[in-house]
Write a protein that holds these residues in place. Structure first.
Motif, short mmCIF file in Angstrom:
data_model
loop_
_atom_site.label_atom_id
_atom_site.label_comp_id
_atom_site.label_asym_id
_atom_site.label_seq_id
_atom_site.Cartn_x
_atom_site.Cartn_y
_atom_site.Cartn_z
N THR A 47 3.34 0.43 3.22
CA THR A 47 2.98 -0.63 4.16
C THR A 47 2.68 -1.89 3.35
OG1 THR A 47 0.65 0.08 4.16
CG2 THR A 47 2.05 0.94 5.91
N SER A 70 4.58 6.82 2.21
CA SER A 70 4.48 5.78 3.24
C SER A 70 4.16 4.47 2.53
CB SER A 70 3.36 6.10 4.23
OG SER A 70 3.64 7.27 4.92
N SER A 114 0.87 -1.17 0.00
CA SER A 114 0.00 0.00 0.00
C SER A 114 0.90 1.22 0.00
CB SER A 114 -0.90 0.00 1.24
OG SER A 114 -1.63 1.21 1.31
N SER A 156 7.04 0.65 6.46
CA SER A 156 6.49 -0.09 7.58
C SER A 156 5.95 -1.40 7.01
CB SER A 156 5.39 0.72 8.26
OG SER A 156 4.88 0.02 9.36
N VAL A 157 6.86 -2.25 6.57
CA VAL A 157 6.48 -3.49 5.92
C VAL A 157 6.87 -4.70 6.75
CG1 VAL A 157 6.60 -2.53 3.58
CG2 VAL A 157 8.63 -3.56 4.58
N ASN A 158 6.22 -5.80 6.48
CA ASN A 158 6.53 -7.07 7.14
C ASN A 158 7.16 -8.01 6.12
OD1 ASN A 158 5.32 -6.46 9.71
ND2 ASN A 158 3.35 -6.57 8.64
#
Length: 114
Positions: free
Chosen positions: A81, A79, A70, A109-111
């Protein structure tokens, strides 16, 4: 006396409208200044155009699942994610995004998918 009160009320209301109008135009001016990620040619790049350019750049890269990301841009600050395969892919995506015209900064801000 009644006419004087009516005149005062009308004067007060017109002054209020003038202040509201001035505030609205100042807000538009302020927003335009902040959101004008102008480039060398002088035209402004919108946040929507920046996000679209990033998505269009990532989409054809087969090793990146761009659908799992996203991307949101506000005043040129991006940003990101979602999910990436590994830290190397995260770095690759970061490098790609930083090269897009109008990008001022990138916040990830990723996994990592296992």
């Amino acid at each position: 006396m009644k006419q004087y009160k009516t005149f005062k009320l009308a004067l007060f209301m017109s002054m209020g409208l003038a202040f509201v109008s001035m505030g609205a135009s100042a807000e538009v001016s302020w927003y335009s200044e902040i959101n004008s990620g102008t480039n060398n040619t002088g035209y402004a790049i919108s946040d929507t155009a920046i996000s679209t350019k990033i998505k269009d750049t990532l989409l054809p890269i087969e090793s990146i699942d761009s659908e799992s990301l996203s991307i949101r841009t506000e005043f040129g600050h991006v940003s990101v994610t979602g999910f990436v395969k590994n830290k190397e892919q995260e770095a690759q995506i970061m490098q790609i995004i930083e090269k897009v015209e109008g990008v001022k900064s990138v916040d990830f801000s990723v996994n990592t998918r296992s």
